[in-house]
Design a protein around this motif. Structure first.
Motif, PDB file in Angstrom:
ATOM      1  N   UNK A 177       0.824  -1.213   0.000  1.00 54.66           N
ATOM      2  CA  UNK A 177       0.000   0.000   0.000  1.00 54.66           C
ATOM      3  C   UNK A 177       0.857   1.261   0.000  1.00 54.66           C
ATOM      4  N   UNK A 178       1.946   1.237   0.756  1.00 58.77           N
ATOM      5  CA  UNK A 178       2.768   2.440   0.942  1.00 58.77           C
ATOM      6  C   UNK A 178       3.719   2.711  -0.215  1.00 58.77           C
ATOM      7  N   UNK A 179       4.311   1.664  -0.762  1.00 54.37           N
ATOM      8  CA  UNK A 179       5.403   1.859  -1.715  1.00 54.37           C
ATOM      9  C   UNK A 179       5.082   1.521  -3.166  1.00 54.37           C
ATOM     10  N   UNK A 180       4.111   0.657  -3.381  1.00 50.42           N
ATOM     11  CA  UNK A 180       3.860   0.196  -4.748  1.00 50.42           C
ATOM     12  C   UNK A 180       2.605   0.820  -5.348  1.00 50.42           C
ATOM     13  N   UNK A 181       1.484   0.686  -4.666  1.00 48.47           N
ATOM     14  CA  UNK A 181       0.217   1.137  -5.233  1.00 48.47           C
ATOM     15  C   UNK A 181       0.177   2.635  -5.560  1.00 48.47           C
TER      16      UNK A 181
END
Length: 352
Positions: A177-181
């Motif tokens: 959620x934090x780094x990819x999306x």
């Protein structure tokens, strides 16, 4: 004159808070024979507003990485991570093979915090730890790896989502959620499938984290764990998870969460103290509750500065488009609320 050891004993017995050491005193006490004194000295150097310039504190802390007591080394690693002390990297590399598992784990955490993204030497040390036998070490290695090699994050997280350790699977979802999306222009079906699968995980904690991410993406699910949190049927370790669950219950119009929203939003005898009462009221308004809607309207029209700001924030988090005109009217009344919150809320409504 009271000795350092005597003061430490007084603090343990009577719970008397000691005054924070000055830099010179901390440096002196890091050579004390009592490990408890050395620990307290490091904690003083970590404390907000600790005396001494960054470089001076780093110079004092570096020798502690060679301490014979694991807890002292771990505290020093955390302090150096707080200071982003790249000077400590060679010593941290050495501690990745320390005989104490806890030291190795915290050294991995510190490496992820201190090294620059793309640092090949740091990455060469972290990659093998993704397959470490101990889950705690794999946990820290995954967090460090995703920060240091964002271009490799998708592969590492995909593998972590099927790890045998539940906490690692939860971390993988949070890191996703934090780094990819946020970097994706379009949401791939493969990630929707992986998150949906995670909502059926054998661990309730993993299911909840997956539902919180799925809810933000608007996936169609049952959201049983999220509803249980809102209705106070289960507790969470992270207050942010509880807040997000309350917000999503309204945003997703989850009728089954109405009892919890009402309890939080209205309280007992009309006196609500729940920290997320405004989000609960916004959620109830989304579900058609006129009493909650009236409370929001009253706060926007006649509430205090704090009430008005909290109500505006809740409107944005739940996505109540019907309140847009009221919010826009507040733009010219800077004294009535936090204008930054207002503008952020209007942007949120635009993005819904």
């Amino acid at each position: 004159m009271q000795t350092a050891r005597g003061l430490a004993t007084l603090q343990n017995v009577f719970k008397v808070p000691l005054l924070r050491r000055k830099l010179s005193a901390a440096a002196r006490d890091l050579g004390h024979t009592d490990a408890r004194v050395r620990l307290e000295a490091i904690r003083d150097l970590r404390a907000p507003g600790a005396e001494g310039e960054r470089a001076e504190r780093i110079a004092v802390l570096l020798p502690a990485l060679a301490d014979t007591v694991p807890d002292v080394k771990k505290e020093a690693l955390l302090a150096l991570a707080d200071l982003e002390a790249q000077e400590a990297l060679p010593a941290i590399f050495a501690l990745l093979t320390d005989g104490d598992l806890g030291v190795r784990s915290i050294a991995t955490l510190a490496l992820g915090e201190i090294a620059n993204p793309g640092d090949e030497e740091a990455l060469a040390r972290v990659r093998p730890l993704l397959a470490a036998r101990d889950p705690a070490l794999r946990y820290q290695a995954l967090a460090a790896h995703v920060r240091l090699a964002p271009h490799e994050a998708e592969r590492a997280l995909t593998e972590a989502l099927v790890d045998e350790d539940a906490e690692l699977r939860s971390l993988a979802i949070r890191l996703l959620e934090e780094h990819v999306l946020p970097k994706l222009e379009e949401f791939p079906e493969k990630w929707a499938a992986l998150i949906t699968t995670a909502t059926r995980d054998g661990s309730a904690d993993v299911r909840l984290v997956a539902e919180l991410v799925a809810g933000q993406l608007g996936l169609t699910l049952g959201y049983s764990e999220l509803i249980a949190v809102v209705n106070r049927k289960r507790k969470v370790r992270e207050p942010r998870d509880e807040q997000l669950a309350v917000e999503l219950a309204g945003r997703l119009r989850l009728e089954a969460a109405r009892p919890g929203l009402a309890s939080r939003g209205f309280g007992t005898f009309g006196f609500a103290v729940d920290p997320f009462r405004w989000q609960a009221r916004a959620g109830l308004t989304a579900l058609g509750d006129e009493r909650a809607k009236a409370l929001l309207e009253r706060a926007l029209d006649r509430g205090s500065y704090q009430e008005r700001t909290l109500a505006v924030f809740a409107v944005g988090q739940v996505g109540l488009e019907s309140f847009r005109s009221r919010l826009e009217e507040l733009r010219n009344r800077a004294e009535r609320l936090d204008l930054e919150v207002l503008e952020a809320t209007l942007v949120q409504l635009d993005e819904k």
